[in-house]
Write an enzyme that holds these catalytic residues in place. Sequence first.
Site, PDB file in Angstrom:
ATOM      1  N   SER A 255       0.932  -1.117   0.026  1.00  0.00           N
ATOM      2  CA  SER A 255       0.097   0.170   0.045  1.00  0.00           C
ATOM      3  C   SER A 255       0.867   1.499  -0.117  1.00  0.00           C
ATOM      4  CB  SER A 255      -1.142   0.283   0.934  1.00  0.00           C
ATOM      5  OG  SER A 255      -2.201   0.877   0.996  1.00  0.00           O
ATOM      6  N   LYS A 259       4.169   1.818  -2.710  1.00  0.00           N
ATOM      7  CA  LYS A 259       4.902   3.636  -2.694  1.00  0.00           C
ATOM      8  C   LYS A 259       6.542   3.572  -2.227  1.00  0.00           C
ATOM      9  CE  LYS A 259       0.328   5.436  -2.221  1.00  0.00           C
ATOM     10  NZ  LYS A 259      -0.645   4.354  -2.868  1.00  0.00           N
ATOM     11  N   TRP A 346      -9.718   0.006  -6.464  1.00  0.00           N
ATOM     12  CA  TRP A 346      -9.071   1.350  -5.286  1.00  0.00           C
ATOM     13  C   TRP A 346      -7.688   1.277  -5.559  1.00  0.00           C
ATOM     14  CZ3 TRP A 346     -11.547   5.568  -4.198  1.00  0.00           C
ATOM     15  CH2 TRP A 346     -10.846   6.757  -3.248  1.00  0.00           C
ATOM     16  N   HIS A 396      -7.287  -6.133  -0.920  1.00  0.00           N
ATOM     17  CA  HIS A 396      -6.022  -5.619  -0.091  1.00  0.00           C
ATOM     18  C   HIS A 396      -5.653  -5.475   0.724  1.00  0.00           C
ATOM     19  CE1 HIS A 396      -3.647  -1.514  -0.270  1.00  0.00           C
ATOM     20  NE2 HIS A 396      -3.806  -1.134   0.619  1.00  0.00           N
TER      21      HIS A 396
END
Length: 416
Positions: A255, A259, A346, A396
């Site tokens: 998540s 990044k 998402w 997720h």
Amino acid sequence: MRTSLFLLFAASALAQTPRPGVNYDETKVGNDPLPDLKLTTAEDWTNKRRPEIFKLFEENVYGRTPTDVGAAKFEVTATKKDALGGLATRKFIHISVPSRPAWPGMDVMLYTPNATKNAACFVGLSFGGNHAVSTEADVPLSTRWMRESKEKGVVDHHATEATRGTESSRWPLEMILKRGFAVATAYYGDIEPDRADGWKEGLRAAVSPEGASTVWKDGEWGAIGAWSWGLSRIADYLQTDAQVDGKHLAVIGHSRLGKTSLWAGAQDARFGIVISNDSGEGGAALMRRDFGETTAIITKAFPHWFTPKYASYAGKAAACPVDAHMLIALMAPRPAYIASAAEDHWADQKGEFLSGKYASPVYALFGKKGVGVEEPPAIDQPVGNFIGYHNRTGKHDVTDFDWTQYLNFAARHWAK
């Protein structure tokens, strides 16, 4: 085949619980052209084009990491040679910067397999702290600020005994160690608390001459930059530990920390494998697709993650000189792995796949094959060579399926 896969993505996307103003319709994705990688030769990429793209990410997305933070100090505070029933040796290492005493430092937890000498190591930050990663009852509870979660035992923004092991499913330590790999992790909040004003208590304020009064300018680092800096300091320590093969480090994140792992991998070539798990917007997903989370949404909710300029591209993705395929390309020729989850619209699964696909020509300059396919693969069907990709069943999260692919990927590329 192309049509059937398109319909599969479109149908699954429409099944996502709607959010006002969020696009989950593949027929309505953005069609702005991606920035040109401008490929010529491997030498030109390494010496010219890659530095240009890296600078663009500094200026427009993550900000520049200061080069004058100061030398890190490493202190091994505890060692347990029979951890996890004798499977591993566990160490705690406190990392600080003596010239920046306002930063309290971070506590790294390192597990190395007792059956493997000089083990390759997965390096990543956790959301819940070392005590949440491990199920061992003697791992100290973090005393740092945490995002509120009664479900995970975080009360009044602090860990409780109920927090222990709540992140262990994302860190299957025994699985990793039995495959002969080490694991090094630390709580990301040790570096900077994850809230809009958290930087005032974290590394960034300690480094800035203005301290907690700093007004962050375009091109200056955000929290992702600070968290990435922390990953590199863990790598610094691992170069000194005889139980770890410092030449074989894989950086991993999920998540927002996915990044972070991408930006850490872009900055630090010692991470020989770079893994992004469900990183989405601001990570592996193409921002120009306008699918799921967008630049406008993420910079409004989490402005502290990025350099301020990134917010100027809200609703204007075409104006940004970079996109996620260029971020993945910064890893070349090192192996990289991008993972999605079938219910995680998402994070834009197709946009994550496409970033790997469109980064593949850079790997080709080095004679290496990227994802190796033109269309997104079926669910739970990993693909790729030097760029791995899968879209697994589920939400997720990080699962054993994900870790199985990462372990296989590392074993294949680091076979001795």
